[in-house]
Design a protein around this motif. Structure first.
Motif, PDB file in Angstrom:
ATOM      1  N   SER A  25      -3.440 -17.411   1.200  1.00 31.52           N
ATOM      2  CA  SER A  25      -4.230 -18.502   1.780  1.00 31.52           C
ATOM      3  C   SER A  25      -5.032 -17.997   2.972  1.00 31.52           C
ATOM      4  N   TYR A  26      -5.242 -16.658   2.970  1.00 29.90           N
ATOM      5  CA  TYR A  26      -5.919 -16.046   4.112  1.00 29.90           C
ATOM      6  C   TYR A  26      -7.431 -15.996   3.926  1.00 29.90           C
ATOM      7  N   SER A 104      -0.271 -16.287   6.354  1.00 33.72           N
ATOM      8  CA  SER A 104      -1.132 -16.705   5.241  1.00 33.72           C
ATOM      9  C   SER A 104      -0.781 -16.037   3.915  1.00 33.72           C
TER      10      SER A 104
END
Length: 222
Positions: A25-26, A104
């Motif tokens: 999710s970076y 993330s």
């Protein structure tokens, strides 16, 4: 497939294993994680990647990051039942600690890890395997021949001594379950030479007519 009791005993040390879903999710940039990369549970237990994997880049939709994911195989860092845990809501990656990626890139497991064990375990000795193979072969041969004969139409005759059985495949699964048994899988094929009796009788009459002419009467047949 038939199961048999394993009569051997041995000391074993096995590591738990399973699958983890890793998320990115970076950013939209993919991330390579090499084999043996550590994944840590909230309780501090360490699992490691079995092989090098690439976590795909996240998607950007309407300016928002939509996490990408990939399923990976992992193995416990140590042997024993203490690692038969799960499901685990969140794994962290200690190697990313101190970087913006740490929060993330994360993982989760949806099933329980299994296989971790230290102690005495049953295993099939050579005699167990030999007897098992013989039993599977016999059962499969009987079953295959029975089914074959049931499928032959009533107006067909089986040539004497022509029913045959051949073993195509036989695999021993020596992983012993909680009940102390292992399994043997086998495939086989049964065949027979058959003929339609009415066709043979008709052919015989034709041959007799060609040899002796049409003026004859069949008295008996064997």
């Amino acid at each position: 497939t038939l199961t048999f009791k394993a009569n051997g005993k041995k000391q074993v040390s096995k590591k738990a294993s399973g699958k983890v879903t890793l998320y990115n999710s970076y950013s939209s940039v993919s991330q390579v994680l090499v084999a043996s990369t550590r994944l840590q549970t909230p309780e501090g237990k360490i699992f490691r990647l079995v092989k090098t994997m690439t976590v795909p880049g996240a998607k950007i939709e309407d300016g928002r990051i939509v996490p990408s994911s990939i399923d990976v195989d992992v193995v416990a860092d140590a042997s024993g039942i203490d690692y038969n845990v799960g499901p685990v809501a969140r794994f962290t990656i200690p190697g990313l600690k101190g970087t913006p990626r740490y929060n993330s890139f994360y993982g989760e497991s949806k099933v329980v890890f299994s296989g971790g064990y230290v102690g005495e375990l049953a295993y099939p000795v050579d005699v167990d395997i030999k007897k098992g193979k013989e039993a599977v072969f016999g059962a499969l041969e009987d079953n295959a021949k029975t089914i074959l004969l049931q499928k032959i139409p009533k107006d067909f005759k089986v040539t004497e001594g022509s029913v045959r059985f051949s073993l195509i495949k036989q695999t021993v699964n020596d992983d012993v379950n909680d009940q102390g048994v292992f399994s043997i899988y086998a495939e086989g094929e049964a065949s027979a030479t058959v003929f339609k009796e009415s066709d043979l009788k008709a052919l015989l009459k034709v041959k007799m007519a060609e040899t002796y002419g049409g003026d004859f009467e069949v008295k008996n047949q064997t």
